[in-house]
Design an enzyme around this catalytic site. Structure first.
Site, PDB file in Angstrom:
ATOM      1  N   HIS A  30       0.822  -1.226   0.000  1.00  9.28           N
ATOM      2  CA  HIS A  30       0.000   0.000   0.000  1.00  9.28           C
ATOM      3  C   HIS A  30       0.850   1.269   0.000  1.00  9.28           C
ATOM      4  O   HIS A  30       0.311   2.368  -0.155  1.00  9.28           O
ATOM      5  CB  HIS A  30      -0.949   0.027   1.202  1.00  9.28           C
ATOM      6  CG  HIS A  30      -1.989  -1.045   1.171  1.00  9.28           C
ATOM      7  ND1 HIS A  30      -2.924  -1.141   0.176  1.00  9.28           N
ATOM      8  CD2 HIS A  30      -2.230  -2.096   2.012  1.00  9.28           C
ATOM      9  CE1 HIS A  30      -3.713  -2.188   0.399  1.00  9.28           C
ATOM     10  NE2 HIS A  30      -3.303  -2.783   1.501  1.00  9.28           N
ATOM     11  N   ASP A  86      -2.247 -10.571  -2.424  1.00 15.37           N
ATOM     12  CA  ASP A  86      -2.882 -10.114  -1.187  1.00 15.37           C
ATOM     13  C   ASP A  86      -4.367  -9.837  -1.495  1.00 15.37           C
ATOM     14  O   ASP A  86      -4.727  -9.526  -2.631  1.00 15.37           O
ATOM     15  CB  ASP A  86      -2.184  -8.831  -0.706  1.00 15.37           C
ATOM     16  CG  ASP A  86      -2.653  -8.372   0.665  1.00 15.37           C
ATOM     17  OD1 ASP A  86      -2.004  -8.735   1.664  1.00 15.37           O
ATOM     18  OD2 ASP A  86      -3.669  -7.641   0.731  1.00 15.37           O
ATOM     19  N   HIS A 101      -6.063  -7.315  -0.709  1.00 17.84           N
ATOM     20  CA  HIS A 101      -6.287  -5.903  -1.029  1.00 17.84           C
ATOM     21  C   HIS A 101      -5.499  -5.483  -2.262  1.00 17.84           C
ATOM     22  O   HIS A 101      -4.416  -6.002  -2.526  1.00 17.84           O
ATOM     23  CB  HIS A 101      -5.846  -5.018   0.152  1.00 17.84           C
ATOM     24  CG  HIS A 101      -6.521  -5.341   1.449  1.00 17.84           C
ATOM     25  ND1 HIS A 101      -5.946  -6.161   2.397  1.00 17.84           N
ATOM     26  CD2 HIS A 101      -7.729  -4.963   1.941  1.00 17.84           C
ATOM     27  CE1 HIS A 101      -6.773  -6.272   3.440  1.00 17.84           C
ATOM     28  NE2 HIS A 101      -7.857  -5.561   3.185  1.00 17.84           N
ATOM     29  N   ASP A 109      -4.633 -12.908   3.552  1.00 17.97           N
ATOM     30  CA  ASP A 109      -5.928 -12.340   3.948  1.00 17.97           C
ATOM     31  C   ASP A 109      -7.042 -12.727   2.977  1.00 17.97           C
ATOM     32  O   ASP A 109      -8.197 -12.351   3.154  1.00 17.97           O
ATOM     33  CB  ASP A 109      -5.849 -10.821   4.165  1.00 17.97           C
ATOM     34  CG  ASP A 109      -4.944 -10.100   3.200  1.00 17.97           C
ATOM     35  OD1 ASP A 109      -4.483 -10.710   2.218  1.00 17.97           O
ATOM     36  OD2 ASP A 109      -4.699  -8.888   3.419  1.00 17.97           O
TER      37      ASP A 109
HETATM   38  N1  Q9C Z   1     -12.388  -2.707   8.417  1.00 16.72           N
HETATM   39  C1  Q9C Z   1      -2.588  -5.273   4.144  1.00 16.72           C
HETATM   40  O1  Q9C Z   1      -3.231  -6.314   4.069  1.00 16.72           O
HETATM   41  N2  Q9C Z   1      -8.074  -1.423   7.199  1.00 16.72           N
HETATM   42  N3  Q9C Z   1      -3.152  -4.109   4.503  1.00 16.72           N
HETATM   43  C2  Q9C Z   1      -9.171  -2.054   6.536  1.00 16.72           C
HETATM   44  C3  Q9C Z   1     -11.050  -2.956   7.920  1.00 16.72           C
HETATM   45  C4  Q9C Z   1      -6.786  -1.438   6.568  1.00 16.72           C
HETATM   46  C5  Q9C Z   1      -4.560  -4.023   4.802  1.00 16.72           C
HETATM   47  C6  Q9C Z   1     -10.485  -1.742   7.211  1.00 16.72           C
HETATM   48  C7  Q9C Z   1      -6.406  -2.727   5.887  1.00 16.72           C
HETATM   49  C8  Q9C Z   1      -4.962  -2.717   5.399  1.00 16.72           C
HETATM   50  C9  Q9C Z   1      -1.131  -5.274   3.875  1.00 16.72           C
HETATM   51 ZN    ZN Z   2      -4.156  -7.162   2.495  1.00 14.68          ZN
END
Ligand code: Q9C
Ligand code: ZN
Length: 351
Positions: free
Chosen positions: A168, A204, A206, A293
């Site tokens: 990110h 990942d 995301h 994830d």
């Molecule tokens: N309700 C990685 O997996 N918050 N970053 C999400 C959840 C941030 C994920 C909100 C998620 C970041 C590296």
């Molecule tokens: Zn992630």
């Protein structure tokens, strides 16, 4: 030959304690225990050679990130504590410099304190800074670059147990539990060392908005990502399929956003599409941004993958015949993180 696993204990001192979710403080999902669990499982499995990272210096980081971001992350904690911040709580920015916060398309001044500047380099409230954050983020970069070195020295694959994760983080941007973009720094290093092309495969859950942004106008690094549709999931504002790159990077960014409850089979179909795209381009190394994830039990995500599919994904990625620099990103269901990592790597090793 055992698979090199590069790991450092520096991450232990990066414990953000809390992140803000809908305005409420909750215990950080991105915790030291994650990497501890993966390390435990790999040490218990046979066939892994643990090695500490080599120090690589700042130049590899500033090849990708703005020097101001590095300065901020290095010094903001000490500055804030000197100015009276309670040294036991994490720093999370107070003031975010969003696009709408500008006149004449630019910000008209620079706050004197690094803490007050932090919000123009950060896009969420989930990425706290504590005393050990900078050293941990530097060590994660060193872990990634050391894994890349093993592959350049002809290992078919190497695993970097990066923590904090990286995908990110953009040129002058941290967020999403990420400070420096480990995978982007490795891809940049590969092309600086003479590879004509590099590919990053991001699995990942995301979208890797930082990686996309860093290589958006670049024809030498192909980025392919399978992730939750940003219409419903973090990082919300980026990751749509019509984001394909610009300038020299036209067509070199492939986003495959996916629906909730995604099955193993649907995931594998997406994997095949990314691998076909990678194989249609020259290159000998794939940098894998590896998140768990996507797992069905993950507490903050909504895919439905199971442990056996990770072995199959690893097998298919390795079947490209490219060498693999595998870097840890997210994954928050701690009890099964180790099993999932072992499954993925064994699949990639062909055992
Ligand atoms: N309700 C990685 O997996 N918050 N970053 C999400 C959840 C941030 C994920 C909100 C998620 C970041 C590296
Ligand atoms: Zn992630």
């Amino acid at each position: 030959m055992p698979t090199p696993v590069i790991a450092s204990d520096a991450h232990l001192a990066h414990d953000g304690l809390i992140e803000l979710v809908h305005g409420s403080p909750v215990a950080c999902y991105e915790s030291p225990a994650r990497a501890v669990e993966i390390e435990r499982a790999l040490r218990a499995a046979d066939g892994y050679a643990f090695e500490p990272p080599d120090e690589h210096g700042t130049a590899a980081i500033t090849a990708v990130h703005d020097t101001d971001l590095v300065d901020l992350l290095e010094h903001v904690w000490t500055d804030a504590v000197a100015a009276g911040h309670d040294g036991r709580r994490p720093l999370i920015p107070d003031t975010f410099a969003t696009e709408a916060f500008t006149t004449r398309h630019e910000l008209s001044g620079t706050p004197l304190s690094r803490f007050d500047r932090l919000g123009s380099y950060c896009f969420d409230t989930a990425t706290p800074i504590v005393e050990g954050t900078y050293a941990a983020a530097r060590a994660a970069v060193d872990v990634a670059l050391t894994a890349a070195r093993r592959v350049l020295d002809s290992a078919p694959l190497a695993y970097g147990l990066c923590r904090p994760p990286g995908h990110h983080a953009g040129t002058r941007l941290f967020g999403g539990y990420c400070y420096f973009n480990n995978a982007a720094i490795v891809a940049q290093r590969l092309v600086s060392l003479g590879a004509s092309r590099a590919a990053i495969l991001d699995v990942d859950f995301h979208h890797g908005n930082g990686t996309q942004q860093i290589f958006w106008r670049r024809g030498d690094v192909f980025y392919a990502s399978i992730h939750a549709d940003p219409a419903r999931q973090y990082p919300f504002f980026l990751g749509h399929s019509n984001e394909t790159g610009e300038g020299d990077g036209v067509g070199e960014n492939l986003n495959l956003p996916q629906p909730a409850d995604l099955s193993d089979d649907a995931y594998l179909a997406a994997i095949d599409r990314t691998l076909e795209a990678i194989l249609s381009r020259p290159g000998s190394i794939i940098v894998v941004s590896l998140g768990f994830d996507t797992y069905g039990l993950d507490p903050i995500c909504d895919f439905a993958l199971t442990t056996p599919v990770y072995a199959e994904i690893g097998r298919r990625v390795a079947a490209t015949g490219r060498r693999l620099v595998i870097l840890q990103e997210g994954g928050y269901y701690r009890p099964h993180l180790g099993n999932n990592a072992v499954a993925w790597l064994r699949g990639a090793e062909g055992r």
